[in-house]
Design a protein around this motif. Structure first.
Motif, PDB file in Angstrom:
ATOM      1  N   GLU A 234       2.229  35.261  52.065  1.00 53.71           N
ATOM      2  CA  GLU A 234       1.609  35.971  53.200  1.00 53.71           C
ATOM      3  C   GLU A 234       0.503  35.127  53.832  1.00 53.71           C
ATOM      4  OE1 GLU A 234       1.292  36.868  50.022  1.00 53.71           O
ATOM      5  OE2 GLU A 234      -0.862  36.772  49.673  1.00 53.71           O
ATOM      6  N   ARG A 235      -0.070  34.219  53.040  1.00 59.23           N
ATOM      7  CA  ARG A 235      -1.104  33.341  53.584  1.00 59.23           C
ATOM      8  C   ARG A 235      -0.516  31.993  54.016  1.00 59.23           C
ATOM      9  NH1 ARG A 235      -5.610  30.339  49.876  1.00 59.23           N
ATOM     10  NH2 ARG A 235      -5.795  28.589  51.318  1.00 59.23           N
ATOM     11  N   GLY A 236       0.492  31.544  53.313  1.00 58.94           N
ATOM     12  CA  GLY A 236       1.031  30.200  53.552  1.00 58.94           C
ATOM     13  C   GLY A 236       2.023  30.106  54.701  1.00 58.94           C
ATOM     14  N   GLU A 237       2.696  31.217  55.015  1.00 54.26           N
ATOM     15  CA  GLU A 237       3.786  31.175  56.013  1.00 54.26           C
ATOM     16  C   GLU A 237       3.318  31.668  57.383  1.00 54.26           C
ATOM     17  OE1 GLU A 237       6.716  29.765  55.162  1.00 54.26           O
ATOM     18  OE2 GLU A 237       5.912  29.468  53.168  1.00 54.26           O
ATOM     19  N   ALA A 314       0.790  42.209  49.667  1.00 53.98           N
ATOM     20  CA  ALA A 314       1.770  42.277  50.764  1.00 53.98           C
ATOM     21  C   ALA A 314       1.634  43.611  51.498  1.00 53.98           C
ATOM     22  CB  ALA A 314       3.171  42.109  50.208  1.00 53.98           C
ATOM     23  N   ASP A 315       1.393  44.715  50.723  1.00 53.54           N
ATOM     24  CA  ASP A 315       1.192  46.041  51.337  1.00 53.54           C
ATOM     25  C   ASP A 315      -0.042  46.040  52.221  1.00 53.54           C
ATOM     26  OD1 ASP A 315       3.324  47.128  50.208  1.00 53.54           O
ATOM     27  OD2 ASP A 315       2.276  48.337  48.695  1.00 53.54           O
ATOM     28  N   GLU A 316      -1.115  45.438  51.682  1.00 53.34           N
ATOM     29  CA  GLU A 316      -2.380  45.421  52.443  1.00 53.34           C
ATOM     30  C   GLU A 316      -2.190  44.692  53.771  1.00 53.34           C
ATOM     31  OE1 GLU A 316      -5.501  45.535  48.663  1.00 53.34           O
ATOM     32  OE2 GLU A 316      -4.813  43.612  49.472  1.00 53.34           O
ATOM     33  N   ILE A 317      -1.436  43.586  53.716  1.00 55.69           N
ATOM     34  CA  ILE A 317      -1.204  42.812  54.946  1.00 55.69           C
ATOM     35  C   ILE A 317      -0.356  43.631  55.919  1.00 55.69           C
ATOM     36  CG2 ILE A 317       0.005  40.773  55.842  1.00 55.69           C
ATOM     37  CD1 ILE A 317      -1.168  39.328  53.370  1.00 55.69           C
ATOM     38  N   ALA A 318       0.658  44.326  55.382  1.00 55.74           N
ATOM     39  CA  ALA A 318       1.517  45.156  56.238  1.00 55.74           C
ATOM     40  C   ALA A 318       0.693  46.251  56.917  1.00 55.74           C
ATOM     41  CB  ALA A 318       2.634  45.766  55.409  1.00 55.74           C
ATOM     42  N   GLN A 320      -2.310  45.849  57.721  1.00 55.89           N
ATOM     43  CA  GLN A 320      -3.315  45.074  58.460  1.00 55.89           C
ATOM     44  C   GLN A 320      -4.711  45.243  57.865  1.00 55.89           C
ATOM     45  OE1 GLN A 320      -2.714  45.932  62.638  1.00 55.89           O
ATOM     46  NE2 GLN A 320      -1.214  44.309  62.663  1.00 55.89           N
ATOM     47  N   ALA A 321      -4.746  45.476  56.537  1.00 56.95           N
ATOM     48  CA  ALA A 321      -6.038  45.520  55.829  1.00 56.95           C
ATOM     49  C   ALA A 321      -6.333  44.111  55.314  1.00 56.95           C
ATOM     50  CB  ALA A 321      -5.951  46.498  54.675  1.00 56.95           C
ATOM     51  N   VAL A 322      -7.604  43.875  54.899  1.00 54.01           N
ATOM     52  CA  VAL A 322      -7.952  42.545  54.375  1.00 54.01           C
ATOM     53  C   VAL A 322      -7.365  42.424  52.967  1.00 54.01           C
ATOM     54  CG1 VAL A 322      -9.867  41.001  53.768  1.00 54.01           C
ATOM     55  CG2 VAL A 322     -10.095  42.622  55.675  1.00 54.01           C
ATOM     56  N   PRO A 323      -6.518  41.394  52.721  1.00 52.15           N
ATOM     57  CA  PRO A 323      -5.910  41.294  51.378  1.00 52.15           C
ATOM     58  C   PRO A 323      -6.969  41.007  50.312  1.00 52.15           C
ATOM     59  CG  PRO A 323      -5.272  39.439  52.781  1.00 52.15           C
ATOM     60  CD  PRO A 323      -6.092  40.325  53.615  1.00 52.15           C
ATOM     61  N   THR A 324      -6.844  41.695  49.189  1.00 52.05           N
ATOM     62  CA  THR A 324      -7.816  41.506  48.095  1.00 52.05           C
ATOM     63  C   THR A 324      -7.139  40.784  46.937  1.00 52.05           C
ATOM     64  OG1 THR A 324      -7.189  43.695  47.340  1.00 52.05           O
ATOM     65  CG2 THR A 324      -9.221  43.524  48.633  1.00 52.05           C
ATOM     66  N   ARG A 325      -7.970  40.274  45.986  1.00 58.79           N
ATOM     67  CA  ARG A 325      -7.397  39.448  44.922  1.00 58.79           C
ATOM     68  C   ARG A 325      -6.928  40.230  43.709  1.00 58.79           C
ATOM     69  NH1 ARG A 325      -7.878  33.435  43.795  1.00 58.79           N
ATOM     70  NH2 ARG A 325      -6.380  34.088  42.252  1.00 58.79           N
TER      71      ARG A 325
END
Ligand code: SF4
Ligand code: SF4
Length: 470
Positions: A234-237, A314-318, A320-325
């Motif tokens: 999600e970050r690399g592509e 991946a859910d957070e990105i879908a 549009q939330a800030v992805p957490t670790r």
């Protein structure tokens, strides 16, 4: 001719640096240090007993591990140790994935060492590729000869160290130096030299891919919270080449440099997702982190993570939330189950070692005949007594029989004695035949209790048997 299978390409892993590479070097030094040094450790057990701390004495039928001495009758301790090692491995795998494969497996450690030799003599990945493709010049010949000679020496040291675990190391070394060593030892040294040379020099990743059974079934210990190597797609592509100074807007952080691929000892591209070949060595993490630092981007595009964390991100990105670790979930039914078995087996082993006695007694009631009626009517039963004297000094033991009014007890060869005394030399097994005479007119089968008392320490060992009458 139609080729049905693609030829396996030789893998030339490139050297990288970083936290996980350092961890791998450290693991290699520590593990090889233990392997080579352990047979040279001494442990004083007193006179006439080997002083090698760790020794498997096949001739004397003993195993020595510092203060613990294992007799053939105590082979359950070895079984317990193997179970403990297996469950420990399952436990580590369920938590940290293939950490054993990546850092501690002998195949990985020796292959890493062989690649290091190759690297020091022939150069890094590109130089080695070029050298392999080049015609046989003087330079190529000496570089290859030196590499193979050092590989063989490492193999020899490996086989040499192995046989020290089965013999007194200084004595055997003296024998080796004077070319005077047992044939079987020589066979082991040759076999281990050649197998190390072949497995770490040639077979390498193919052992993990095709020969190792553990690589195949360890996925059964994985769950969605097991640590695996993961590429943050999600970050690399979308990936692609990147010119310094241009914007990162609308594209991913992967610059498609393939640094993560060329360092991989298994020759895989982790960006394609987790693959069964991945041994979790973390070298691609180091390689990518170095690239990210150069690009002034956050580290961790490839990192150790769990499947659950990947999906949550991946859910957070879908959304549009800030992805957490996300965090590692250590306590799970699977890990609790393995930990419980570990404690149980470990506790049983500890109990068996702590409660281990210096003397063991075994009694066999002779079956043919079950009893003998003597001319005065007395009934005689014969017993075979086996006494294990696990101490390092000769011992005398008194034998007593509880549960039966005896008329006489005779130790064969010693005559009629009130309390037979059995002498057993240090660190050995004594076998005796005892005849017990009792009244004829009592119940047909009486349980009896043999008690053996060490005349020096007063410590007792006992064994149940029976007395048979008509
Ligand atoms: S090292 Fe990182 S940036 Fe380079 S190809 Fe691999 S994932 Fe992409
Ligand atoms: S993908 Fe990464 S962690 Fe897996 S074997 Fe290759 S370098 Fe090691």
């Amino acid at each position: 001719m139609v080729q049905l299978f693609a030829k396996d390409e030789k893998i030339y892993p490139q050297r990288t640096h970083g936290l996980f590479r350092t961890l791998k070097w450290t693991a290699m030094v520590v593990l090889l240090g233990i392997y080579y040094a352990a047979p040279w450790l001494r442990y004083d057990r007193g006179p006439h007993v080997p002083d090698q701390a760790i020794l498997i004495d096949l001739v004397g039928q003993r195993g020595y591990f510092f203060g613990i001495e294992i007799w053939p009758q105590e082979v359950y301790l070895l079984v317990g140790l193997l179970i403990l090692a297996a469950i420990g491995l399952f436990f580590a795998t369920s938590l940290l994935g293939r950490v054993w494969c990546g850092y501690a497996c002998p195949q990985t450690v020796w292959t890493d060492l062989f690649v290091l030799v190759e690297h020091l003599i022939q150069g890094d990945r590109n130089a080695r590729r070029k050298l392999d493709a080049a015609p046989w010049t003087l330079e190529k010949i000496w570089k290859k000869l030196l590499t193979h000679a050092i590989w063989l020496l490492i193999g020899l040291a490996t086989g040499g160290a192995w046989v020290f675990y089965f013999n007194d190391a200084p004595t055997l070394l003296d024998g080796i130096l004077h070319l005077d060593l047992p044939g079987l030892t020589l066979v082991w040294i040759i076999a281990l030299t050649l197998s190390t040379y072949f497995m770490a020099g040639y077979a390498r990743e193919n052992i993990c891919k095709f020969a190792c059974p553990y690589a195949r079934f360890q996925s059964a210990m994985f769950d969605r919270d097991t640590l695996i190597i993961s590429y943050a797609g999600e970050r690399g592509e979308p990936r692609g080449k990147h010119k310094i100074g241009t914007s990162w807007e609308g594209r991913g952080h992967c610059i498609d440099c393939t640094a993560c691929v060329v360092v991989c000892p298994m020759g895989i591209d982790i960006r394609n997702g987790l693959q069964y070949e991945c041994i979790s060595c973390g070298l691609c993490v180091d390689a990518c982190n170095n690239v990210m630092e150069k690009m002034k981007l956050p580290r961790g595009l490839i990192h150790y993570d769990t499947e659950n964390n990947q999906h949550r991100r991946a859910d957070e990105i879908a959304r549009q939330a800030v992805p957490t670790r996300g965090r590692m979930k250590w306590i799970r039914p699977r890990t609790v189950f393995y930990a419980a078995i570990l404690f149980l087996v470990g506790g049983l082993m500890l109990g068996a070692i702590v409660l281990r006695t210096e003397t063991e007694l075994n009694i066999i009631h002779n079956r043919s005949p079950l009893y003998v009626r003597l001319s005065d009517g007395t009934i005689r039963n014969n017993y075979q007594i086996k006494v294990l004297n696990k101490t390092h000094s000769d011992r005398d033991y008194a034998v007593k029989i509880d549960g039966l009014t005896t008329r006489r007890v005779e130790l064969l060869g010693a005559g009629d004695v009130a309390v037979p005394s059995l002498r057993v030399p240090a660190n050995s097994v004594g076998e005796f035949r005892v005849q017990v005479m009792a009244e004829p007119n009592a119940s047909a089968r009486v349980p009896v209790h043999f008690i053996l008392t060490d005349r020096t320490t007063g410590k007792a060992a006992s064994h149940d048997s029976y007395f048979i009458r008509p």
